[in-house]
Design a protein around this motif. Structure first.
Motif, short mmCIF file in Angstrom:
data_model
loop_
_atom_site.label_atom_id
_atom_site.label_comp_id
_atom_site.label_asym_id
_atom_site.label_seq_id
_atom_site.Cartn_x
_atom_site.Cartn_y
_atom_site.Cartn_z
N ASN A 105 0.82 -1.21 0.00
CA ASN A 105 0.00 0.00 0.00
C ASN A 105 0.85 1.27 0.00
N TYR A 106 2.14 1.13 0.29
CA TYR A 106 3.04 2.28 0.20
C TYR A 106 3.51 2.54 -1.22
N ASP A 107 3.31 1.58 -2.12
CA ASP A 107 3.88 1.69 -3.46
C ASP A 107 3.44 2.95 -4.19
N ALA A 108 2.15 3.28 -4.11
CA ALA A 108 1.63 4.42 -4.88
C ALA A 108 2.26 5.72 -4.42
N GLU A 109 2.40 5.90 -3.11
CA GLU A 109 2.96 7.18 -2.64
C GLU A 109 4.46 7.27 -2.90
N ILE A 110 5.16 6.12 -2.84
CA ILE A 110 6.58 6.14 -3.19
C ILE A 110 6.74 6.46 -4.67
#
Length: 325
Positions: A105-110
């Motif tokens: 779920n962190y992928d998009a913001e990274i």
């Protein structure tokens, strides 16, 4: 993209943004950047191919290490840090601090942060180093593995790659936590609370660093079932091998002290992770992995006492000049 003055004061700016995850949920994150040219307009950065670093903080943490930003700037890198959703500058009322049910779920913001870094230089090519601490180190390694070619180098500061002692502990924890995570993902797990690491770094206790307790609480955020399940799943992926193709640097303390009562060794050891287990697991990251063990280092080696930090920065500078120049 709009940059505002940051809580760290002159030389730092931040930009809050939202990114939609693969689950369709929109999450808020905050990108911080160091802008030394604003401090010294008479000494602008020379024209050269762009090099930048993106830093990911650990769990129940946020970016505050001004010294780290200045180090990277001195090595010729633009410095950026991401306060991920449910952490630090990105905390929102009514949300669970530190909570994530899937590290993906962190992928998009990274990914959005990487695009913002590229766009901040006019959209031209940039050589990007991804750096992560503790849980942020685990997240960084998994992201680099899922996004080959996105970064040129990976620097991990005490990454949480494995549970204490061995994979057997991780598997045992998984069997206990996974049923709870499926049925009650946000359930708080009643685990022993230890504020020893905070005590060793905060100038409100025995450390030298100014911390905002709302962003980095002394006893950390509550541990929730789905969060721990996500950590265990990420560590299992590391154990199977990530095959990261870019050079990787892993910085660790030379020793751990994980007791349930405070002792003075916690001022010069990792009081959070089992560094011997992490060092052994690091070889699963990729084909070119350097492990540096630093005498007297804390869990975040760059928050250790000054002489130890100097050693850590010297080792990091040597690696940069060998691999990233």
């Amino acid at each position: 993209m709009e940059w505002q003055s940051d809580i760290l004061g002159p030389g730092f700016q931040s930009s809050a943004f939202e990114a939609v995850g693969r689950d369709g949920i929109r999450r808020r994150a905050t990108l911080v950047r160091f802008t030394p040219d604003a401090l010294d307009a008479q000494d602008p950065r020379p024209s050269a191919p762009r090099r930048a670093v993106l830093f990911l903080h650990g769990w129940s943490d946020y970016f505050f290490n001004v010294e780290l930003a200045r180090f990277w700037d001195g090595e010729g890198f633009e410095f950026f840090a991401l306060d991920m959703h449910n952490h630090g500058r990105s905390l929102q009322p009514g949300t669970h601090g530190g909570y994530v049910a899937d590290l993906g779920n962190y992928d998009a913001e990274i990914g959005t942060a990487v695009s913002m870094i590229t766009d901040s230089g006019g959209g031209g090519p940039v050589q990007l180093v991804l750096m992560g601490h503790s849980t942020g180190g685990l997240v960084a390694a998994l992201w680099a593995s899922r996004n080959p070619g996105a970064v040129s180098h990976l620097v991990l500061n005490s990454p949480w790659l494995e549970m204490h002692r061995s994979a057997l502990v991780r598997r045992a924890a998984w069997t206990m936590v996974e049923p709870i995570a499926r049925l009650r993902p946000e359930a708080v797990l009643r685990l022993p609370e230890r504020g020893f690491y905070w005590r060793s770094i905060s100038n409100s206790a025995d450390g030298e660093w100014t911390l905002d307790d709302a962003y980095r609480p002394p006893l950390a955020f509550p541990v929730r079932a789905a969060w721990l399940s996500a950590i265990l799943a990420g560590q299992a992926k590391v154990a199977r091998g990530l095959e990261i193709q870019v050079p990787v640097l892993v910085l660790l303390s030379a020793a751990s002290e994980n007791g349930m009562v405070w002792n003075e060794e916690m001022r010069r050891t990792d009081a959070v992770l089992d560094v011997n287990t992490i060092a052994a697991r690091a070889v699963s990251l990729g084909r070119s992995v350097t492990v540096e063990r630093i005498d007297g280092a804390l869990h975040d080696v760059f928050l250790s006492r000054a002489a130890v930090r100097d050693d850590a920065y010297g080792r990091l500078a040597r690696w940069i000049r060998g691999y990233a120049t």
